[in-house]
Design a protein around this motif. Structure first.
Motif, PDB file in Angstrom:
ATOM      1  N   GLN A 263       0.899  -0.978   0.013  1.00 26.90           N
ATOM      2  CA  GLN A 263      -0.108  -0.104  -0.038  1.00 26.90           C
ATOM      3  C   GLN A 263       0.747   1.519   0.045  1.00 26.90           C
ATOM      4  N   VAL A 264       0.945   1.714  -1.023  1.00 31.18           N
ATOM      5  CA  VAL A 264       1.591   2.977  -1.258  1.00 31.18           C
ATOM      6  C   VAL A 264       0.406   4.291  -0.241  1.00 31.18           C
ATOM      7  N   GLN A 265       1.597   4.831   0.766  1.00 32.04           N
ATOM      8  CA  GLN A 265       1.581   5.907   2.027  1.00 32.04           C
ATOM      9  C   GLN A 265       2.844   6.736   2.095  1.00 32.04           C
ATOM     10  N   LEU A 266       2.100   7.488   2.693  1.00 30.97           N
ATOM     11  CA  LEU A 266       3.089   8.685   2.904  1.00 30.97           C
ATOM     12  C   LEU A 266       2.568  10.030   4.112  1.00 30.97           C
ATOM     13  N   VAL A 267       3.777  10.096   5.162  1.00 30.52           N
ATOM     14  CA  VAL A 267       3.336  10.149   6.274  1.00 30.52           C
ATOM     15  C   VAL A 267       4.215  11.576   6.803  1.00 30.52           C
ATOM     16  N   GLU A 268       3.387  12.272   7.002  1.00 27.41           N
ATOM     17  CA  GLU A 268       3.814  13.748   7.246  1.00 27.41           C
ATOM     18  C   GLU A 268       4.201  14.383   8.452  1.00 27.41           C
ATOM     19  N   SER A 269       5.843  14.213   9.199  1.00 26.52           N
ATOM     20  CA  SER A 269       6.099  14.929  10.758  1.00 26.52           C
ATOM     21  C   SER A 269       6.500  15.950  10.843  1.00 26.52           C
ATOM     22  N   GLY A 270       7.066  16.596  11.545  1.00 27.04           N
ATOM     23  CA  GLY A 270       7.548  17.660  11.962  1.00 27.04           C
ATOM     24  C   GLY A 270       7.358  19.434  12.165  1.00 27.04           C
ATOM     25  N   GLY A 271       5.603  19.177  11.681  1.00 25.99           N
ATOM     26  CA  GLY A 271       4.941  20.264  12.021  1.00 25.99           C
ATOM     27  C   GLY A 271       5.204  20.866  13.545  1.00 25.99           C
ATOM     28  N   GLY A 272       4.803  21.963  14.264  1.00 28.41           N
ATOM     29  CA  GLY A 272       4.628  22.158  15.248  1.00 28.41           C
ATOM     30  C   GLY A 272       4.577  23.681  15.073  1.00 28.41           C
ATOM     31  N   LEU A 273       4.806  24.780  16.189  1.00 33.33           N
ATOM     32  CA  LEU A 273       4.714  25.737  16.824  1.00 33.33           C
ATOM     33  C   LEU A 273       5.814  26.647  17.065  1.00 33.33           C
ATOM     34  N   VAL A 274       6.224  27.542  16.579  1.00 29.44           N
ATOM     35  CA  VAL A 274       7.748  28.222  15.820  1.00 29.44           C
ATOM     36  C   VAL A 274       7.289  29.527  16.540  1.00 29.44           C
ATOM     37  N   GLN A 275       8.910  30.482  16.340  1.00 32.13           N
ATOM     38  CA  GLN A 275       8.880  31.863  16.684  1.00 32.13           C
ATOM     39  C   GLN A 275       8.572  32.223  15.000  1.00 32.13           C
ATOM     40  N   ALA A 276       8.264  33.249  14.626  1.00 29.30           N
ATOM     41  CA  ALA A 276       8.628  34.412  13.773  1.00 29.30           C
ATOM     42  C   ALA A 276      10.162  34.224  13.612  1.00 29.30           C
ATOM     43  N   GLY A 277      10.889  33.516  12.356  1.00 27.84           N
ATOM     44  CA  GLY A 277      12.356  33.562  12.565  1.00 27.84           C
ATOM     45  C   GLY A 277      12.513  32.074  12.934  1.00 27.84           C
ATOM     46  N   GLY A 278      12.635  31.198  13.323  1.00 24.78           N
ATOM     47  CA  GLY A 278      12.813  30.377  13.407  1.00 24.78           C
ATOM     48  C   GLY A 278      12.915  29.384  11.991  1.00 24.78           C
ATOM     49  N   SER A 279      12.516  28.036  12.707  1.00 28.99           N
ATOM     50  CA  SER A 279      12.738  27.277  11.470  1.00 28.99           C
ATOM     51  C   SER A 279      12.406  26.190  12.189  1.00 28.99           C
ATOM     52  N   LEU A 280      12.759  25.455  11.212  1.00 23.48           N
ATOM     53  CA  LEU A 280      12.070  23.316  11.386  1.00 23.48           C
ATOM     54  C   LEU A 280      11.938  23.358  10.393  1.00 23.48           C
ATOM     55  N   ARG A 281      12.376  21.358  10.226  1.00 22.52           N
ATOM     56  CA  ARG A 281      12.315  20.368   8.960  1.00 22.52           C
ATOM     57  C   ARG A 281      10.720  19.814   9.553  1.00 22.52           C
ATOM     58  N   LEU A 282      10.443  19.895   7.866  1.00 26.33           N
ATOM     59  CA  LEU A 282       9.364  19.077   7.761  1.00 26.33           C
ATOM     60  C   LEU A 282      10.365  17.262   7.394  1.00 26.33           C
ATOM     61  N   SER A 283       8.848  16.174   7.401  1.00 23.98           N
ATOM     62  CA  SER A 283       9.847  15.359   6.481  1.00 23.98           C
ATOM     63  C   SER A 283       8.718  14.200   6.287  1.00 23.98           C
ATOM     64  N   CYS A 284       8.861  13.754   5.274  1.00 22.41           N
ATOM     65  CA  CYS A 284       7.466  13.053   4.092  1.00 22.41           C
ATOM     66  C   CYS A 284       8.188  11.636   3.989  1.00 22.41           C
ATOM     67  N   ALA A 285       7.979  10.704   4.611  1.00 22.28           N
ATOM     68  CA  ALA A 285       8.513   9.863   4.788  1.00 22.28           C
ATOM     69  C   ALA A 285       7.325   8.468   3.829  1.00 22.28           C
ATOM     70  N   ALA A 286       7.836   8.169   2.975  1.00 14.98           N
ATOM     71  CA  ALA A 286       7.670   6.755   1.579  1.00 14.98           C
ATOM     72  C   ALA A 286       7.050   5.212   2.478  1.00 14.98           C
ATOM     73  N   SER A 287       5.845   4.792   2.082  1.00 18.37           N
ATOM     74  CA  SER A 287       5.908   3.580   2.312  1.00 18.37           C
ATOM     75  C   SER A 287       5.571   2.808   1.469  1.00 18.37           C
TER      76      SER A 287
END
Length: 123
Positions: free
Chosen positions: A1-25
């Motif tokens: 089964q083709v599936q994508l799962v995102e992670s890494g979101g959240g709350l951050v202040q302006a000027g900050g950084s986040l890294r989102l991941s998209c894992a495939a299976s």
């Protein structure tokens, strides 16, 4: 089964950084195009960035110079590094994939989607 799962979101202040991941299976990302879309409250979904099987990339103008997409084929994962975040980046971010990996990735009608991850940037 083709599936994508995102992670890494959240709350951050302006000027900050986040890294989102998209894992495939269920399939190998090597020959696929992957895109990141986002949808802010009350707005239409828009493409943010994408990468095709030749590693050609696309970025919407509003994120150029701040976001970077990359793929790690050994991990079957695509990342979206988001730096210098702004309140207007607040949205639910979705990754999507399509087997038409060699095409210009910003024009592909993506058919497989993840469930989304929420990003909130406070001012």
């Amino acid at each position: 089964q083709v599936q994508l799962v995102e992670s890494g979101g959240g709350l951050v202040q302006a000027g900050g950084s986040l890294r989102l991941s998209c894992a495939a299976s269920g399939f190998s990302l090597d020959y696929y195009a992957i895109a990141w879309f986002r949808q802010a409250p009350g707005k239409e979904r828009e493409i943010v960035s994408c990468i095709n099987s030749a590693d050609a990339t696309y970025y919407v103008d509003s994120v150029k110079g701040r976001f970077a997409i990359s793929r790690a084929n050994a991990e079957n994962t695509v990342y979206l590094q988001m730096d210098s975040l702004k309140p207007e980046d607040t949205a639910v971010y979705y990754c999507a994939t399509d087997e038409r990996g060699g095409s210009a990735c910003e024009w592909i009608p993506y058919e497989t989607w993840g469930q989304g991850t929420r990003v909130t940037v406070s001012s």
